[in-house]
Design an enzyme around this catalytic site. Structure first.
Site, short mmCIF file in Angstrom:
data_model
loop_
_atom_site.label_atom_id
_atom_site.label_comp_id
_atom_site.label_asym_id
_atom_site.label_seq_id
_atom_site.Cartn_x
_atom_site.Cartn_y
_atom_site.Cartn_z
N CYS A 87 47.47 -4.81 -51.47
CA CYS A 87 48.56 -4.88 -50.49
C CYS A 87 49.83 -4.26 -51.06
CB CYS A 87 48.80 -6.33 -50.07
SG CYS A 87 49.18 -7.45 -51.44
N ASN A 104 36.16 -14.91 -49.32
CA ASN A 104 36.23 -13.97 -48.20
C ASN A 104 35.27 -12.79 -48.38
OD1 ASN A 104 37.58 -12.97 -45.72
ND2 ASN A 104 38.36 -11.36 -47.07
#
Length: 220
Positions: free
Chosen positions: A167, A77
């Site tokens: 996160c 990514n």
């Protein structure tokens, strides 16, 4: 763009996934096409993910001569957009299937300067082939458990800049202490609403190495 054509996959068991109809799903990010399987981990919010990748590239200030290490790289990514700009990118990921997907994505995009390795980043990595290389800049995007097992090695590599995507604010705060104690300063901090209408946010931090700090005695 996100491919929105009809696709059909059947899962005859928890370990099997048959591609019955349609193309392989993919994201287009920064002139890179990332194909993936429905079983792969990928950021669910494409629009925010695109902005996150762009911000990481800008914060790292990638130069044509840079060698970049991408830890917990998934299917590429960040790695592949970084490879569009850097001299070389090494991605490291714990899941074999994701390493294979990242390698295939690099080949499909004609990026021969991106190399991927499988490694458990909770264990000592110092003797692994990729860990012997030198890197100018590092990006890491670990799961909620954070990156405690690899933080000392990041410090030992002494990159000029580190971007940490997280996160979990608790593990980000814990892991940041290692960088702050070893001569890095927190230069940028951003929050991204990756999961609207929930209590979860994605954080991105930029750490920049200062010149006045004495290196840790463990540095090799």
């Amino acid at each position: 763009q996100l491919n929105m054509a009809l696709m059909l996959f059947l899962a005859p068991s928890s370990d099997e996934l048959d591609h019955v109809l349609g193309e392989q799903p993919y994201y287009d990010i920064d002139d890179v096409r990332l194909t993936f399987s429905p079983k792969d981990f990928i950021q669910v919010n494409r629009d925010v993910n695109v902005k996150m990748v762009e911000q990481a590239i800008n914060w790292l200030d990638i130069q044509p001569q840079d060698r970049v290490l991408d830890l917990f790289c998934g299917l590429g990514n960040f790695s592949l957009p970084l490879a569009r700009r850097a001299k070389a990118v090494v991605g490291v990921e714990g899941v074999d299937e994701m390493v294979a997907r990242a390698t295939a994505n690099a080949a499909a995009n004609g990026l021969d300067n991106a190399t991927f390795y499988q490694a458990n980043l909770d264990e000592d990595v110092t003797k692994l082939v990729w860990a012997q290389e030198q890197f100018d800049k590092i990006l890491l995007d670990p799961a909620r458990a954070g990156a405690a097992g690899v933080m000392q090695h990041i410090v030992n590599l002494a990159p000029s800049k580190v971007v940490y995507v997280s996160c979990n604010p608790a593990t980000l705060a814990r892991d940041s202490q290692m960088l702050l104690q070893q001569g890095y300063k927190l230069a940028r901090l951003g929050m991204m609403d990756m999961f609207p209408h929930t209590g979860h946010l994605e954080s991105m931090t930029l750490f920049v190495k200062t010149n006045h700090h004495k290196k840790n005695s463990n540095v090799m």
